[in-house]
Enzyme design. Structure first.
Site, PDB file in Angstrom:
ATOM      1  CD  GLU A 117      -1.471   0.079   3.671  1.00 29.81           C
ATOM      2  OE1 GLU A 117      -1.643  -1.119   4.333  1.00 29.81           O
ATOM      3  OE2 GLU A 117      -2.150   1.004   3.803  1.00 29.81           O
TER       4      GLU A 117
ATOM      5  CB  CYS B 133      -2.678  -4.017   6.335  1.00 31.47           C
ATOM      6  SG  CYS B 133      -2.306  -2.487   6.917  1.00 31.47           S
TER       7      CYS B 133
ATOM      8  CG  HIS C  62      -2.876  -6.130  10.370  1.00 31.61           C
ATOM      9  ND1 HIS C  62      -1.615  -5.695   9.816  1.00 31.61           N
ATOM     10  CD2 HIS C  62      -3.451  -4.953  10.536  1.00 31.61           C
ATOM     11  CE1 HIS C  62      -1.561  -4.466   9.794  1.00 31.61           C
ATOM     12  NE2 HIS C  62      -2.476  -4.128  10.160  1.00 31.61           N
TER      13      HIS C  62
HETATM   14  N1  CAA Z   1       1.364   3.817  30.364  1.00 28.47           N
HETATM   15  C1  CAA Z   1       1.073   2.624  29.877  1.00 28.47           C
HETATM   16  N2  CAA Z   1      -0.157   2.759  28.989  1.00 28.47           N
HETATM   17  C2  CAA Z   1      -0.575   3.883  28.561  1.00 28.47           C
HETATM   18  C3  CAA Z   1      -0.090   5.135  28.885  1.00 28.47           C
HETATM   19  C4  CAA Z   1       0.989   5.011  29.962  1.00 28.47           C
HETATM   20  N3  CAA Z   1       1.510   5.976  30.435  1.00 28.47           N
HETATM   21  N4  CAA Z   1      -0.644   6.121  28.416  1.00 28.47           N
HETATM   22  C5  CAA Z   1      -1.349   5.466  27.633  1.00 28.47           C
HETATM   23  N5  CAA Z   1      -1.491   4.268  27.713  1.00 28.47           N
HETATM   24  C6  CAA Z   1      -2.396   3.255  26.818  1.00 28.47           C
HETATM   25  C7  CAA Z   1      -3.801   3.786  26.833  1.00 28.47           C
HETATM   26  O1  CAA Z   1      -4.768   3.299  27.767  1.00 28.47           O
HETATM   27  C8  CAA Z   1      -4.059   2.916  25.416  1.00 28.47           C
HETATM   28  O2  CAA Z   1      -4.218   1.597  25.885  1.00 28.47           O
HETATM   29  P1  CAA Z   1      -5.791   0.915  25.767  1.00 28.47           P
HETATM   30  O3  CAA Z   1      -6.082   0.892  24.276  1.00 28.47           O
HETATM   31  O4  CAA Z   1      -5.734  -0.346  26.236  1.00 28.47           O
HETATM   32  O5  CAA Z   1      -6.632   1.895  26.286  1.00 28.47           O
HETATM   33  C9  CAA Z   1      -2.783   2.982  24.565  1.00 28.47           C
HETATM   34  O6  CAA Z   1      -1.734   3.329  25.637  1.00 28.47           O
HETATM   35  C10 CAA Z   1      -2.650   3.830  23.753  1.00 28.47           C
HETATM   36  O7  CAA Z   1      -3.318   5.097  24.085  1.00 28.47           O
HETATM   37  P2  CAA Z   1      -4.026   6.312  23.391  1.00 28.47           P
HETATM   38  O8  CAA Z   1      -5.259   5.468  22.769  1.00 28.47           O
HETATM   39  O9  CAA Z   1      -4.446   7.311  24.238  1.00 28.47           O
HETATM   40  O10 CAA Z   1      -3.047   6.495  22.243  1.00 28.47           O
HETATM   41  P3  CAA Z   1      -3.318   7.503  20.855  1.00 28.47           P
HETATM   42  O11 CAA Z   1      -4.699   8.170  21.054  1.00 28.47           O
HETATM   43  O12 CAA Z   1      -2.162   8.224  20.920  1.00 28.47           O
HETATM   44  O13 CAA Z   1      -3.552   6.592  19.708  1.00 28.47           O
HETATM   45  C11 CAA Z   1      -3.401   4.809  18.289  1.00 28.47           C
HETATM   46  C12 CAA Z   1      -3.128   5.479  19.601  1.00 28.47           C
HETATM   47  C13 CAA Z   1      -4.993   5.030  18.048  1.00 28.47           C
HETATM   48  C14 CAA Z   1      -3.032   3.449  17.844  1.00 28.47           C
HETATM   49  C15 CAA Z   1      -2.612   5.864  17.253  1.00 28.47           C
HETATM   50  O14 CAA Z   1      -1.307   5.528  17.385  1.00 28.47           O
HETATM   51  C16 CAA Z   1      -3.070   5.520  15.870  1.00 28.47           C
HETATM   52  O15 CAA Z   1      -3.933   6.221  15.000  1.00 28.47           O
HETATM   53  N6  CAA Z   1      -2.298   4.585  14.959  1.00 28.47           N
HETATM   54  C17 CAA Z   1      -2.470   4.371  13.753  1.00 28.47           C
HETATM   55  C18 CAA Z   1      -3.671   3.752  13.395  1.00 28.47           C
HETATM   56  C19 CAA Z   1      -3.730   2.085  13.697  1.00 28.47           C
HETATM   57  O16 CAA Z   1      -2.658   1.666  13.855  1.00 28.47           O
HETATM   58  N7  CAA Z   1      -4.944   1.755  13.721  1.00 28.47           N
HETATM   59  C20 CAA Z   1      -5.022   0.122  14.310  1.00 28.47           C
HETATM   60  C21 CAA Z   1      -6.233  -0.534  13.410  1.00 28.47           C
HETATM   61  S1  CAA Z   1      -6.060  -0.089  11.632  1.00 28.47           S
HETATM   62  C22 CAA Z   1      -5.186  -1.101  11.058  1.00 28.47           C
HETATM   63  O17 CAA Z   1      -4.944  -2.126  11.796  1.00 28.47           O
HETATM   64  C23 CAA Z   1      -4.789  -0.907   9.794  1.00 28.47           C
HETATM   65  C24 CAA Z   1      -3.259  -0.428   9.801  1.00 28.47           C
HETATM   66  O18 CAA Z   1      -2.134  -1.169   9.789  1.00 28.47           O
HETATM   67  C25 CAA Z   1      -3.141   0.952  10.012  1.00 28.47           C
END
Ligand code: CAA
Length: 389
Positions: free
Chosen positions: A81, A113, A235
């Site tokens: 992709e 993916c 994945h």
């Molecule tokens: N200590 C331990 N854990 C902590 C922490 C700390 N100090 N602070 C936060 N966390 C945890 C949170 O609780 C959360 O865990 P849970 O989901 O179990 O609650 C985790 O860390 C992530 O925290 P946030 O959700 O607050 O993080 P974020 O808002 O920055 O976003 C994300 C995380 C959505 C994955 C972001 O990185 C993102 O947008 N990534 C790209 C999209 C993606 O990967 N999507 C996955 C599904 S899509 C897919 O699979 C296709 C693909 O390949 C893209």
């Protein structure tokens, strides 16, 4: 009876550079535990200026060709992709770099993916049509989000090359497959952008819906029962997603969600992804590589595969590990590819992120940096020029 068809060889490659999440966290003020525990990542592969999906793909495929030759490979399927051209299949560059005969079919596939799994399933179909033929399936991606976005921490890059054939040495791919497609805009990349757009939390929900949907279709088509699986390979946009997905599946099936049970089911699949980051199409197959390379003997065990591509398409299927597979895995090669990466500081990573991909069609010699076997030598007259290093 139809012969068993599946993965006969599996070889992975990644980039020259690596950025650790400790460095990223120290730079952007995030608690590193969010990265290490919250999303399960330690480091992400970063391409050198002379690396891209083609150089990683050729590096992954070269050991497969060295071991098996090209005589029986009539088709190369390249899933990505993060394509480098809108018309020409990236696999043709690999075909050329690895010296394949002209009597070969080459094509590129895209559905986020999920594309690698489409490639694998199409390959299985081609081999059933003529079991004397093999198909080289390559999944190669550079995952890139804008600097400072939440997705930045989930970047990465890798390629996996799989040789698909009859009487495979590693994994027999089974019928049925469970399919699920839904029109969602959870993650996408318009043609004018080099970085992906994503609705992060929406994408996690969309993924979990797809786990449910594809498992439901799988069971309705007479698939195996949950207890028949020895491991689950999901994945992994980030390794914690595999944990979320498996808990969701257990819940959906009305099972108790026990931490040790979840860890036992997915534990060995996350080792490489945690150090490489998201490699989109390659990610689930890096999970399989880690499982085969590092788990105790899996001979005869059944693995559940859940492939998800945003947008979205998902597929659940089973594969059975072939007794004797350990003589055909590549743990030393994979460990070395991860360990030999050169760590970069944040400023170097930032520079690579912003300037690694010239898009204006100018003539660029590309500095020789990679220690991998193939490199992008330059861009000339709107063409990418590759060479062995
Ligand atoms: N200590 C331990 N854990 C902590 C922490 C700390 N100090 N602070 C936060 N966390 C945890 C949170 O609780 C959360 O865990 P849970 O989901 O179990 O609650 C985790 O860390 C992530 O925290 P946030 O959700 O607050 O993080 P974020 O808002 O920055 O976003 C994300 C995380 C959505 C994955 C972001 O990185 C993102 O947008 N990534 C790209 C999209 C993606 O990967 N999507 C996955 C599904 S899509 C897919 O699979 C296709 C693909 O390949 C893209």
């Amino acid at each position: 009876a139809r012969p068993a068809v599946g993965i006969h060889d599996l070889s992975a490659a990644t980039t020259h550079h690596v950025l650790t999440h400790a460095t990223l966290a120290a730079t952007n003020g995030t608690d590193v535990a969010k990265y290490h525990r919250g999303i399960g990542l330690r480091a992400m592969s970063v391409p050198a200026p002379d690396e891209d999906i083609v150089t990683m793909a050729a590096a992954a495929a070269a050991p497969v060709v060295a071991r098996h030759g090209t005589d029986r490979i009539r088709t190369i399927v390249f899933a990505t992709e993060s394509s480098v051209d809108q018309a020409k299949a990236a696999g043709i560059h690999v075909h050329s770099l690895l010296g394949f005969p002209s009597a070969t079919r080459v094509v590129e596939l895209k559905q986020a993916c999920y594309g690698g799994t489409a490639g694998l399933q199409f390959a299985v179909g081609l081999v059933h049509r003529d079991p004397s033929q093999q198909v080289l399936v390559i999944a190669s991606d550079v995952s890139k989000y804008a600097l400072g976005e939440p997705g930045e921490a989930t970047q990465g890059a890798a390629a996996v090359a799989m040789l698909v054939g009859a009487d495979p040495a590693l994994v027999r791919v089974e019928d049925p497959s469970g399919m699920f497609t839904a029109d969602v805009m959870d993650f996408w990349r318009p043609n004018y952008r080099t970085t992906a757009l994503v609705d992060g939390h929406e994408s996690i929900s969309a993924y979990l819906q797809a786990v449910e949907g594809s498992w439901k279709d799988y069971t309705e088509r007479g698939g195996r029962a949950l207890d028949e699986f020895g491991a689950f390979c999901y994945h992994q946009p980030f390794p914690r997603m595999a944990d979320k997905a498996h808990r969701h599946l257990l819940n959906y099936c009305g099972r108790d969600v026990d931490d040790a049970l979840v860890a036992g089911a997915i534990g060995h699949t996350t080792g490489y992804n945690a150090e490489i980051g998201n490699s989109y199409t390659a990610s689930m197959y890096l999970g399989l590589a880690a499982l085969l390379d590092t788990a105790d003997d899996l001979s005869g065990r059944t693995i559940g595969f859940l492939s998800y591509g945003s947008g979205s398409v998902a597929e659940f299927f089973a594969g059975t590990v072939v007794p004797g597979y350990r003589e055909h895995t590549r743990p030393d090669q994979h460990r070395a590819a991860i360990d030999r990466r050169q760590e970069v500081d944040y400023d170097t990573y930032r520079e690579l992120h912003e300037h690694a991909f010239p898009v204006d069609g100018g003539d660029y010699p590309v500095p020789a940096v990679t220690t991998g076997p193939y490199r992008l030598a330059g861009l000339s007259g709107h063409k990418r020029v590759y060479e062995p290093r």
